[in-house]
Design a protein around this motif. Structure first.
Motif, mmCIF file in Angstrom:
data_model
loop_
_atom_site.group_PDB
_atom_site.id
_atom_site.type_symbol
_atom_site.label_atom_id
_atom_site.label_comp_id
_atom_site.label_asym_id
_atom_site.label_seq_id
_atom_site.Cartn_x
_atom_site.Cartn_y
_atom_site.Cartn_z
ATOM 1 N N ALA A 133 -7.912 65.478 1.254
ATOM 2 C CA ALA A 133 -9.216 65.427 1.902
ATOM 3 C C ALA A 133 -10.255 65.468 0.798
ATOM 4 O O ALA A 133 -10.329 66.460 0.056
ATOM 5 C CB ALA A 133 -9.406 66.587 2.873
ATOM 6 N N ASP A 134 -10.996 64.398 0.651
ATOM 7 C CA ASP A 134 -11.977 64.282 -0.433
ATOM 8 C C ASP A 134 -11.343 64.581 -1.789
ATOM 9 O O ASP A 134 -11.916 65.270 -2.628
ATOM 10 C CB ASP A 134 -13.185 65.188 -0.183
ATOM 11 C CG ASP A 134 -13.990 64.746 1.033
ATOM 12 O OD1 ASP A 134 -14.003 63.533 1.346
ATOM 13 O OD2 ASP A 134 -14.611 65.612 1.673
ATOM 14 N N LYS A 180 -8.728 66.431 -2.555
ATOM 15 C CA LYS A 180 -8.056 67.725 -2.720
ATOM 16 C C LYS A 180 -6.874 67.822 -1.749
ATOM 17 O O LYS A 180 -7.020 67.514 -0.570
ATOM 18 C CB LYS A 180 -9.020 68.872 -2.464
ATOM 19 C CG LYS A 180 -10.163 68.904 -3.457
ATOM 20 C CD LYS A 180 -11.132 69.998 -3.143
ATOM 21 C CE LYS A 180 -12.306 69.924 -4.126
ATOM 22 N NZ LYS A 180 -13.358 70.852 -3.787
ATOM 23 N N GLY A 228 -11.430 68.211 10.662
ATOM 24 C CA GLY A 228 -12.648 68.250 9.870
ATOM 25 C C GLY A 228 -13.098 66.848 9.529
ATOM 26 O O GLY A 228 -12.457 65.867 9.886
ATOM 27 N N ALA A 273 -13.763 64.338 6.502
ATOM 28 C CA ALA A 273 -13.484 64.134 5.077
ATOM 29 C C ALA A 273 -12.871 62.755 4.890
ATOM 30 O O ALA A 273 -12.315 62.180 5.827
ATOM 31 C CB ALA A 273 -12.523 65.190 4.545
ATOM 32 N N GLY A 274 -12.948 62.246 3.682
ATOM 33 C CA GLY A 274 -12.241 61.027 3.334
ATOM 34 C C GLY A 274 -10.786 61.380 3.088
ATOM 35 O O GLY A 274 -10.485 62.235 2.261
ATOM 36 N N LEU A 275 -9.872 60.760 3.835
ATOM 37 C CA LEU A 275 -8.455 61.100 3.725
ATOM 38 C C LEU A 275 -7.685 60.064 2.911
ATOM 39 O O LEU A 275 -8.003 58.882 2.933
ATOM 40 C CB LEU A 275 -7.823 61.204 5.111
ATOM 41 C CG LEU A 275 -8.373 62.290 6.028
ATOM 42 C CD1 LEU A 275 -7.705 62.220 7.390
ATOM 43 C CD2 LEU A 275 -8.190 63.667 5.413
#
Length: 64
Positions: free
Chosen positions: A24-25, A27, A47, A49-51
């Protein structure tokens, strides 16, 4: 929340047993292993986030 994927390589090779990470982003937030049919499921909190998914590179061997 569960994210389910099916992985297919153009070469026809199997990814069975490959450890993957859900990012996610950038991490890592979850880990999973590919089954014999190419399926993988990640359990992670919901959530925004960029996955992305990446292979745990520890499975790669050095050609040296």
């Amino acid at each position: 929340m569960t994210f389910k994927l099916k992985l297919e390589l153009a070469s026809g090779q199997s990814l069975k047993g490959a450890p993957l990470e859900l990012l996610a982003d950038g991490k890592p937030i979850a880990k999973a292993v590919v089954d014999e049919h190419g399926h993988v499921a990640f359990d992670a909190k919901a959530g925004v986030a960029g996955l992305a998914v990446r292979v745990d590179r520890s499975i790669l061997r050095s050609a040296c």
